[in-house]
Design an enzyme around this catalytic site. Structure first.
Site, short mmCIF file in Angstrom:
data_model
loop_
_atom_site.label_atom_id
_atom_site.label_comp_id
_atom_site.label_asym_id
_atom_site.label_seq_id
_atom_site.Cartn_x
_atom_site.Cartn_y
_atom_site.Cartn_z
N ASN A 125 40.79 2.46 -9.53
CA ASN A 125 39.35 2.63 -9.30
C ASN A 125 39.07 3.28 -7.95
OD1 ASN A 125 39.02 1.34 -11.68
ND2 ASN A 125 37.85 -0.39 -10.88
N ILE A 126 37.94 3.98 -7.88
CA ILE A 126 37.63 4.71 -6.65
C ILE A 126 37.57 3.78 -5.45
CG2 ILE A 126 35.09 4.64 -6.87
CD1 ILE A 126 35.30 7.74 -6.17
N LYS A 127 37.14 2.54 -5.67
CA LYS A 127 37.00 1.62 -4.52
C LYS A 127 38.34 1.26 -3.89
CE LYS A 127 36.87 -2.78 -6.96
NZ LYS A 127 36.43 -2.88 -8.33
N GLY A 128 39.44 1.31 -4.66
CA GLY A 128 40.76 1.15 -4.10
C GLY A 128 41.06 -0.22 -3.54
#
Ligand code: B12
Length: 246
Positions: A125-128
């Protein structure tokens, strides 16, 4: 650092360790005696029962604290060291664009009955995680995250449909070695579906994997606790670009 070490508790080299376990006996004095006996047999001297709590009627959970007799030789420790350079997202994107000339496709999932998606989401996910953005952030990576409880045949079909360069599988539940059985099943299914050289890179991750077990599990790489998206992106680029060039 090399040489012989012992655990540290109150003073250097005192060997003190703390460990927890559950015995299938009701909580009473005999149960505590049994826990102390087990600790002694495990190589702990003067083990103290520092916590004992009934878990239902027939089980007791223990925490014991004692001095381990055993020593560790740092020179004999075997681990999987990172054997590829750690790249920034920009470096990854540039390499994929220049050398592959198309987006690199990653298909990810939790397989079997495992519903623990936090780990694979941390990578994808982009949030990492740990201050790093996940693979969705990388412009030149195309990420297909299938989520939880994906059956192996569905994973294989989707990976084929997407023409995945890499398949990233997460396994967190380890009861009855489910993570090992599921990984072997997944690796065998990809080998059956595709000839060598055509199958995607197979990567498995989760907190209780032994990173040294890749060959035995039939996958290309195993990642364990504390993995970051940068570790994975750098590995993928290293392997896939190297193979494309060969
Ligand atoms: C959150 C959680 C849940 C949530 C999951 C929500 C979700 N959407 O994921 C819920 C409540 C649903 C849940 C359910 C269950 N859980 Co649970 N759960 C946890 C918990 C507390 C945290 C896990 C977590 O999110 N960690 C954070 C992530 C970021 O860490 P991570 O997974 O290790 O991922 C990192 C690395 O391992 C690696 N990584 C992981 N996957 C991958 C994949 C790839 C490709 C790569 C490269 C790297 C990688 O990178 C990540 C980032 O660094 C753990 C205990 C704990 N403290 O760990 C128990 C734990 C995992 N659960 C456990 C159990 C038993 C269950 C249940 C069976 C409970 C029950 N009786 O119903 C169910 C099973 C449900 C199922 N079908 O799977 C046990 C597993 C024990 C075992 N031996 O297998 C644990 C260890 C708790 C315990 N001590 O008993 N759980």
């Amino acid at each position: 650092m090399s040489g012989i070490v012992r655990p540290y508790g109150d003073t250097t080299g005192d060997g003190m360790v703390q460990l927890s376990f559950t015995l299938p006996v009701p909580h009473d004095k005999r149960a505590e005696g049994a826990a102390a006996q087990l600790a002694a047999k495990m190589g702990l001297d003067n083990a103290m029962i520092v916590h004992a709590k009934a878990i239902g009627a027939g089980h007791t959970f223990f925490v014991v604290y004692g001095a381990a007799r055993h020593l560790v030789n740092l020179d004999e420790v075997e681990v999987v060291e990172r054997d590829y350079p750690l790249l920034s997202p920009k470096e990854v994107n540039d390499l994929v664009k220049e050398r592959l000339g198309r987006k690199l496709c990653v298909v990810g999932a939790c397989i079997g009955t495992d519903a623990h998606t936090v780990g694979i989401d941390a990578i994808l996910n982009i949030k990492g995680v740990a201050g790093e953005k996940g693979l969705e952030y990388y412009r030149e990576l195309r990420v297909v995250n299938l989520g939880a409880q994906v059956a192996v045949p569905d994973l294989v079909n989707r990976a084929l449909k997407e023409e995945a360069d890499a398949v990233l599988v997460s396994q967190v539940v380890t009861q009855k070695d489910a993570h090992l059985h599921n990984t072997r099943e997944m690796a065998a299914a990809f080998r059956e579906a595709l000839p060598p050289g055509k199958r995607p890179l197979l990567v498995v991750g989760g907190p209780r994997f032994d990173e040294r077990a890749a060959a035995e599990l039939g996958v290309d790489r195993v990642f364990s606790r504390g993995t970051t998206p940068g570790d994975v992106a750098s590995y993928l680029v290293h392997r896939i670009i190297k193979e494309a060039a060969a």
